[in-house]
Scaffold this motif. Sequence first.
Motif, short mmCIF file in Angstrom:
data_model
loop_
_atom_site.label_atom_id
_atom_site.label_comp_id
_atom_site.label_asym_id
_atom_site.label_seq_id
_atom_site.Cartn_x
_atom_site.Cartn_y
_atom_site.Cartn_z
N ALA A 178 -24.37 85.77 -15.32
CA ALA A 178 -24.41 84.64 -14.39
C ALA A 178 -22.98 84.31 -14.00
O ALA A 178 -22.12 84.15 -14.86
N MET A 179 -22.73 84.21 -12.69
CA MET A 179 -21.38 83.99 -12.19
C MET A 179 -21.36 82.73 -11.31
O MET A 179 -21.58 82.80 -10.10
N PRO A 180 -21.14 81.55 -11.92
CA PRO A 180 -21.07 80.33 -11.11
C PRO A 180 -19.91 80.39 -10.12
O PRO A 180 -18.80 80.84 -10.46
N ILE A 181 -20.14 79.94 -8.90
CA ILE A 181 -19.08 79.85 -7.89
C ILE A 181 -18.48 78.46 -7.96
O ILE A 181 -19.18 77.46 -7.76
N GLN A 182 -17.21 78.38 -8.26
CA GLN A 182 -16.57 77.07 -8.39
C GLN A 182 -16.50 76.35 -7.04
O GLN A 182 -16.48 76.99 -5.98
N PRO A 183 -16.44 75.02 -7.05
CA PRO A 183 -16.30 74.27 -5.80
C PRO A 183 -15.12 74.78 -4.98
O PRO A 183 -14.07 75.13 -5.53
N GLY A 184 -15.29 74.84 -3.67
CA GLY A 184 -14.20 75.24 -2.79
C GLY A 184 -13.90 76.72 -2.75
O GLY A 184 -12.89 77.14 -2.19
N HIS A 185 -14.79 77.55 -3.32
CA HIS A 185 -14.56 78.99 -3.39
C HIS A 185 -15.76 79.76 -2.83
O HIS A 185 -16.87 79.25 -2.77
N GLY A 186 -15.50 81.02 -2.46
CA GLY A 186 -16.58 81.90 -2.02
C GLY A 186 -17.39 81.29 -0.90
O GLY A 186 -16.84 80.77 0.07
#
Length: 365
Positions: A178-186
Motif C-alpha cells: 500500500a502506497m499512500p500519496i501524501q498531501p500535495g503530491h502525485g
Amino acid sequence: MDPRDRARLIARELGSVLPRSVDFLGHERDWTPWSGRGLRRLGEVALDEMVLTGMTLTSPPPRVRTEVAELPRITAELAELGTAGCYRQPEPLRVKRVRRRLTGPLAFEEIRYQHDPRLPAVFGELGRPTTAVVNVVRHPGGPRPWLIWVHGAGQGNLTDFAVARVGRIHRELGYNIAMPIQPGHGVRRRWPPTYPDLDPVGNVAGMMRAVSEVRAVTRWVAPQAEAVALSGLSLGTGVVALAAGLEDDVDGVALYTPIFGLNSMIAAHLHRWGAAADEVTALLSAPEVAALTGVIDPLSLEPRVPAEHRMIVGAWSDRMAMRAPAQALHERWGGRLFWHDGSHVGQLMSGRVQAITEAFLAGLR
C-alpha cells in the motif's frame, strides 16, 4: 522575479553544483577523489546538489505568509495536548472510488477515500476533510504480509514503484503493498492543501494529516495481513515514525534517509535564492517555529514494535537531510542502523540497501 533573472540564478547555482560537492567531500577523511568509489560518491553528492537546486529554484520565489506573533498561541495549544494527544484516532478508511491501473507489467488499484484528519481546532481550515489516495498492489487470495511505503518530497507518482522496488517485493517476497500519496503530491498535487511549502504552520498541519492517513491505511490492511511493515523515505520518514509510535498493529518499521525539523531543513536549502530568501529563512529558522515543529518531531514517540524490528538506513554523504537525523534516531530507537556511503538520492540505487531491505522484510514474515 523576472524570467531572465531566474534563468541567471539557475545557471549560477547549477554551475556551483560540482564545486560544492568537491568542497563537501574534501572535508571527509575517507574520500579518495580518483578511485572508483570516490568518483561514485562525488557523482552521488553532485546528484543531491542538483536535485536540491532544481526543487528549490523551480518553486515560486520565497515570501513570508505567516504571522510570527501567532505562533506562540498555536504552539501553546498544541503543547497542552501533548504530542500523542494532538493525534486523534483516525476514522475508518471507506473506499470512495477504485481505479485499476497499470505501470509496466504491474497492475495496481488507485483507491480514493474521503478523510478527516481530525487535527486540533487551532489549525482551522488547514484541518478540513479532503480526498486521500492510496495505491495498492496485492495478490489474490488469503492473508499476506503488507508493506505500507510512504514516499519522499516531490514523489507520489509512478516512479515510486521503481524507487520502492515494488515489483520485486511483491513477486519475490510475496508482499501486498500500500502506497499512500501524501498531501500535495502525485495526483493530489493540484488539490489543497499544499504540502510542503514555506508556511511553517501549514507544514506541521500537512505532516499531521499525512500521519492520520497512514494510520487509517494501517488499520485498513491490518485485519487482512499476516504482518504489517511501515516504511518511509525522506519526507515520509517523519510520518512513518509518528504512525509507528501511535499504532499497535505494526510488526516492523524502516526509515530511509530520515529528516528532522521539516521547517528548518527547508530553510537550510533556501540559500540558493540568495538575499531574496533571507526573510523566509529567518522565519523558518526562528525559535518560535522550532517550538511549533515539536509536535511532528520523530523523536517524540517511540515505535511500538520491538527494537529488533526497527531499521534505519542513513546516507553518510547526505546533502539533503544530512546524517545527524539517522544518528539521533538510532540513539533513541536502538534497532539496526545501516550506512550507505553515498548520498540521499544515491542510496535509492544501492544494491546493498536493496538486500538489507529484503532481508528485513523477509524477517517479519
